[in-house]
Enzyme design. Structure first.
Site, short mmCIF file in Angstrom:
data_model
loop_
_atom_site.label_atom_id
_atom_site.label_comp_id
_atom_site.label_asym_id
_atom_site.label_seq_id
_atom_site.Cartn_x
_atom_site.Cartn_y
_atom_site.Cartn_z
N LYS A 149 6.16 3.49 -5.96
CA LYS A 149 7.57 3.36 -5.58
C LYS A 149 7.90 4.46 -4.58
CE LYS A 149 11.88 1.81 -7.72
NZ LYS A 149 12.10 0.74 -6.75
N GLU A 181 6.89 -10.65 -3.52
CA GLU A 181 8.09 -10.27 -4.29
C GLU A 181 9.27 -10.33 -3.34
OE1 GLU A 181 8.07 -6.14 -5.61
OE2 GLU A 181 6.75 -5.58 -3.99
#
Ligand code: PDD
Length: 296
Positions: A149, A181
């Site tokens: 992340k 995604e």
């Protein structure tokens, strides 16, 4: 909708107006850092273990030495809510960078990580949860390690902006037609009562809510199939939905102007939304579905 005044840093809590970010900072200059967005409901964290685990995994993956261990991190994050007397629905944003040092691509010697975390009120997106949203498709031009992340979000920012310009809520990303995604959420396709989503490989973020969606499917005897689907599969989808800490479990009704399924939130999505509310201990009076019939 103010940001609360006390900001957590690596050394201490500081008042919002006293937070000064260094000029030469690796996060600013290189995006050399990691972050988390953690959901808070009525003043308590949701999925805090999952977020802390992922934070330390991201740090290890890019060799950032964390300023304190996980146990201390839990303590400080609890203090963040206590000090700010948070009682409402909110989100915590936290960011850790490799530190402050004269600009040089290679890691600087002897530099300590910079951390800050703040909390901000955030209402649940109740109307969108009820009615569903629209999405566009967009090429996934990100690097191969999206499971980290990282602060490098330029491709995500550009994809989200394109969605916004087309009055859409999200951009569904694809690499050569294979759906990965969304720009800031995970995405799922429902076909014949089964839920399909991209496997948790290195090229997507392993969403904390995604982990719960898998658990909800198990609990409800819904097959959860980690298999990538293609853009052309969208037209055969019965339902489509996305998940994230801020969007929860959100129905997608239209993609690039093409209507998905019946054009209304489907029964599998509704059931998973209900599971989410139960799991997050949303009180009945705050439910998005109070006056809606939920398919059993
Ligand atoms: N985004 N995929 C991407 C690319 C994301 O940025 C996010 C979260 C998710 C969902 O992860 P989670 O379920 O752990 O929230 C998937 C956060 C909310 C953000 O950047 O604001």
């Amino acid at each position: 909708m103010a940001i609360y005044n006390h900001i957590l840093t690596e050394n201490q809590f500081v008042e919002q107006n006293d937070l000064r970010y260094p000029f030469e900072e690796r996060g600013l200059q290189f995006g050399d850092g990691i972050y988390e967005v953690i959901r808070v409901y009525e003043g308590r964290y949701y999925l805090i273990d999952e977020h802390i685990e992922r934070l330390y995994r991201s740090a290890a993956a890019i060799k950032i030495h964390m300023p304190f261990n996980k146990e201390e991190m839990y303590k400080r994050l609890d203090e963040l809510l206590e000090k700010n007397e948070v009682k409402s629905d909110a989100k915590v944003y936290m960011q850790i960078t490799r530190g402050s040092a004269p600009r040089d691509h290679a890691f600087p010697d002897g530099t300590e990580a910079n951390l800050y975390a703040y909390v901000k009120d955030l209402e649940r997106p109740v109307d969108h949860l009820k009615q569903g949203v629209t999405a566009i498709t967009h090429e996934d031009v990100r690097w191969d390690w999206c499971y980290i992340k990282s602060l490098n979000l330029l491709p995500n920012v550009l994809a989200k902006q394109t969605a916004k310009e087309k009055d859409s809520y999200e951009a569904i990303l694809h690499k050569n037609g294979e759906v990965t995604e969304c720009s800031s959420s995970n995405v799922y396709l429902v076909r014949n009562g089964k839920v399909y989503t991209h496997p948790a490989k290195k090229n997507i973020l392993h969403g904390c809510v995604r982990m719960r969606v898998e658990a909800f499917c198990q609990q409800e005897n819904i097959e959860f199939i980690e298999e990538p689907f293609q853009l052309e599969d969208l037209m055969y989808a019965d339902e489509l939905f996305l998940s994230s800490s801020t969007s929860e479990v959100m129905p997608i009704l239209k993609v690039d102007s093409q209507v998905i399924g019946n054009g209304v939130p489907g029964p599998v999505t509704r059931l998973l939304q209900k599971c989410y509310e139960t799991d997050a201990r949303i009180p009945a009076h705050a439910s998005a579905f109070q006056n809606l019939r939920i398919a059993e």
